[in-house]
Each structure stands twice: as C-alpha cells, then as structure tokens.
Design a protein around this motif. Structure first.
Motif, PDB file in Angstrom:
ATOM      1  N   GLN A   1       0.813  -1.214   0.000  1.00 15.84           N
ATOM      2  CA  GLN A   1       0.000   0.000   0.000  1.00 15.84           C
ATOM      3  C   GLN A   1       0.851   1.270   0.000  1.00 15.84           C
ATOM      4  O   GLN A   1       0.327   2.385   0.024  1.00 15.84           O
TER       5      GLN A   1
ATOM      6  N   GLU B   1      -7.938   7.182  18.174  1.00 20.12           N
ATOM      7  CA  GLU B   1      -9.099   8.026  18.460  1.00 20.12           C
ATOM      8  C   GLU B   1      -8.822   8.933  19.660  1.00 20.12           C
ATOM      9  O   GLU B   1      -9.225  10.104  19.674  1.00 20.12           O
TER      10      GLU B   1
ATOM     11  N   GLY C   1      -7.467   9.608  14.327  1.00 24.05           N
ATOM     12  CA  GLY C   1      -8.476   8.962  13.500  1.00 24.05           C
ATOM     13  C   GLY C   1      -8.223   7.482  13.348  1.00 24.05           C
ATOM     14  O   GLY C   1      -7.251   7.075  12.705  1.00 24.05           O
ATOM     15  N   GLY C   2      -9.070   6.665  13.981  1.00 26.10           N
ATOM     16  CA  GLY C   2      -8.936   5.220  13.856  1.00 26.10           C
ATOM     17  C   GLY C   2      -9.461   4.744  12.516  1.00 26.10           C
ATOM     18  O   GLY C   2     -10.550   5.128  12.097  1.00 26.10           O
ATOM     19  N   SER C   3      -8.684   3.945  11.828  1.00 26.67           N
ATOM     20  CA  SER C   3      -9.100   3.353  10.558  1.00 26.67           C
ATOM     21  C   SER C   3      -8.296   2.079  10.349  1.00 26.67           C
ATOM     22  O   SER C   3      -7.247   1.887  10.973  1.00 26.67           O
ATOM     23  N   PHE C   4      -8.785   1.219   9.478  1.00 21.58           N
ATOM     24  CA  PHE C   4      -8.095  -0.037   9.194  1.00 21.58           C
ATOM     25  C   PHE C   4      -6.674   0.224   8.713  1.00 21.58           C
ATOM     26  O   PHE C   4      -5.709  -0.397   9.189  1.00 21.58           O
ATOM     27  N   GLN C   5      -6.520   1.190   7.806  1.00 22.10           N
ATOM     28  CA  GLN C   5      -5.202   1.474   7.237  1.00 22.10           C
ATOM     29  C   GLN C   5      -4.274   2.071   8.285  1.00 22.10           C
ATOM     30  O   GLN C   5      -3.097   1.688   8.371  1.00 22.10           O
ATOM     31  N   ASN C   6      -4.781   3.000   9.094  1.00 22.21           N
ATOM     32  CA  ASN C   6      -3.924   3.626  10.106  1.00 22.21           C
ATOM     33  C   ASN C   6      -3.459   2.627  11.155  1.00 22.21           C
ATOM     34  O   ASN C   6      -2.310   2.670  11.603  1.00 22.21           O
ATOM     35  N   VAL C   7      -4.357   1.730  11.569  1.00 24.76           N
ATOM     36  CA  VAL C   7      -3.980   0.747  12.580  1.00 24.76           C
ATOM     37  C   VAL C   7      -2.916  -0.199  12.035  1.00 24.76           C
ATOM     38  O   VAL C   7      -1.923  -0.486  12.717  1.00 24.76           O
TER      39      VAL C   7
ATOM     40  N   TRP D   1      -6.685   1.174  17.563  1.00 29.37           N
ATOM     41  CA  TRP D   1      -7.782   1.971  16.994  1.00 29.37           C
ATOM     42  C   TRP D   1      -8.220   3.033  18.016  1.00 29.37           C
ATOM     43  O   TRP D   1      -8.347   4.214  17.687  1.00 29.37           O
TER      44      TRP D   1
END
Length: 292
Positions: free
Chosen positions: A136, A229, A234-240, A225
C-alpha cells in the motif's frame, strides 16, 4: 567509539521522543480519556491472551506439573514493561527467568523454546501486516531509511555489514548459551524439543495456542484503533495496520528503549493527514501510556 554522525542520530532519536513527551503532557486536556481507557483495557486483554497462550505451551511441555496462569501472566507483564524502557529486548529474558521460577523443576532450554513457540504465529501475522503496509506504500522506501532521524533504523541502514555480523554473532551466542545450560548435548535438545512439543499436535496448537494469539492480535488491533481516536488522529483499518507495521520494524533490532525515536520517525514520515506534532504526540503518548 560511536562516530559523530551516529551520535547525532542517537541524540535526535531521544530529542524526538523528549519533544513528543513534552507535547503529550502539555496536551493532556485534549485527550479523549474514554477512548484512552478503552485502548488500555483492550491492550491489557492483548497481554492476558498472550500470557494464556504461553501458559498452554508450558502446560503441554510439563503435563504433570502445575503451571499457574497468574504467575506466568505476571512474568509476561513484568518483561513487557521492562522492554518499554530497556533496549535490546532485555524484558524477554526477564519473562523467561520468572517463568522458569514459576514452574517446578523446569529447565531453561525448555522454557526458552516454549517462549519462542509464540513466534510461529507472530511471524506469520507480522509478515502479512508488513506485506500489506509495503504493497500500500505506507512505509518509507529503503533508500529513504538512512535519512530518517531514528538511530535504530539509520544505524542498520547505513551499516548492513554490521547487521549481518550482529545477526550471525547473535545466532552463535544463542547456540553456545543453550549448549552451556545443558549437561549433555542430547539432554539439551530433549529439553528444547520438550518446550515445543505442542507443535507436534496441530489441533492442540491451534486450539490452545494459536487461537489465543489470534485473539491477542485482535485485541491489539482494537487497542490501537482507540489510541488513534484518543489522540484525535483517526482510527481506521489502514492507520492501525500502519502503526502495527511500524512497531514491527522499530522493534526488530532495538538499540533504544522500546524503539524510542524509530517509531516516531516512521510514523511522522508515513502517517498522512494530521500534522507532524500531532503524530509525534500520539506516538510518544501511546508508548508512555502502555509502559505506565
């Protein structure tokens, strides 16, 4: 003697961590404490699940002996805490030492090999997370690594021959240490195989070890996640998954406590959206909260 550039890199790593710590304590009122409490709760569940997994490996190795869960858990928590402020994974040695004292008539080769049984699942899961981050484009490209203000990363990137030598010497040292702990080579390898005996029963391994480790990874994912937050990243699948992949890279060969500086440098360079100060505050704040 450390070359001046490396000394500068080391100083930059700790300066970055110190700056993030100052920002963290300065912005305490901005933290979402409900999300922070949830994050710490899920992270504790992550550690408890991993402790249960290790206990089940030891129970398979010593079926006729008591392997108290809470003593194994205490051993794991103490070692995890020490890893957060002492470099070179010293906490892992503490985990093994305390766990050995918790199981009557146990041996170091068996306990050590039981500890590394967990790396089977962790390696597979870590590789998947790392591949996702690479495909990614979330992580810096190899040519950019020496320029990051992180001693752990810059040192190995600038000195690949030193990395190869270190890994080779480490492997030799481990083999010699194991051999010295056993009276006879045959007896030594019997103890090593005893620690990993759960791997000979795939169904038992999946049911009592891998399942708990998988649960631990899920709890860890949820914890990060909520950490994101709590700091308004900002919790997101990509950030985690980015955070998890950065932790994998920064703790492979840590030369600073808890990979101090490496995580901050990687996250500031890769986590898009919030400003660098916000990312730095989040990264250091998460490390401080977990260590505490």
């Amino acid at each position: 003697m450390i070359d001046p550039p490396l000394a500068v890199d080391l100083g930059q790593s700790f300066d970055s961590f110190r700056q993030g710590a100052e920002e963290f304590f300065r912005r305490l009122s901005d933290i979402d404490w409900v999300a922070m409490a949830a994050a710490l709760g899920f992270y504790l569940l992550h550690l408890l699940a991993r402790s249960r997994s290790w206990q089940n490996v030891l129970r398979a190795a010593y079926p006729g002996r008591a392997v108290p869960y809470w003593r194994i858990t205490a051993s794991y928590l103490v070692g995890a805490g020490m890893n957060s402020f002492i470099p070179a994974r010293v906490g892992d040695a503490v985990k093994i030492f305390l766990a050995k004292r918790s199981v009557p008539r146990s041996t170091y080769p068996t306990v050590v090999s039981s500890f590394f049984v967990g790396s089977v699942f962790d390696t597979c899961a870590g590789i998947l997370v790392f591949i996702y981050a690479l495909t990614q484009g979330l992580l810096p490209k190899p040519p950019e690594l020496p320029n990051l203000p992180a001693f752990d990363i810059a040192f190995w990137a600038e000195h690949p021959s030193a990395l190869i030598f270190f890994l080779t010497a480490l492997g030799i040292a481990i083999v010699i240490t194991f051999a010295l702990l056993a009276r006879r080579v045959e007896q030594f390898w019997d103890h090593v195989k005893q620690g990993a005996v759960v791997l000979t029963d795939p169904m038992r391994y999946l049911r009592t070890v891998a399942s708990w480790q998988a649960a631990g990874w899920v709890m860890r994912f949820i914890a990060y996640w909520f950490f994101l937050e709590a700091f308004h990243i900002g919790g997101s699948f990509q950030n985690v998954l980015l955070v998890m992949s950065v932790q994998i890279v920064s703790t492979l060969l840590p030369l600073t406590p808890g990979g101090a500086g490496a995580q901050q440098a990687l996250l500031v360079a890769t986590l898009v959206g919030p400003g660098p100060i916000a990312v730095l505050t989040y990264s250091v704040g998460q490390q401080i909260a977990i260590a505490a």
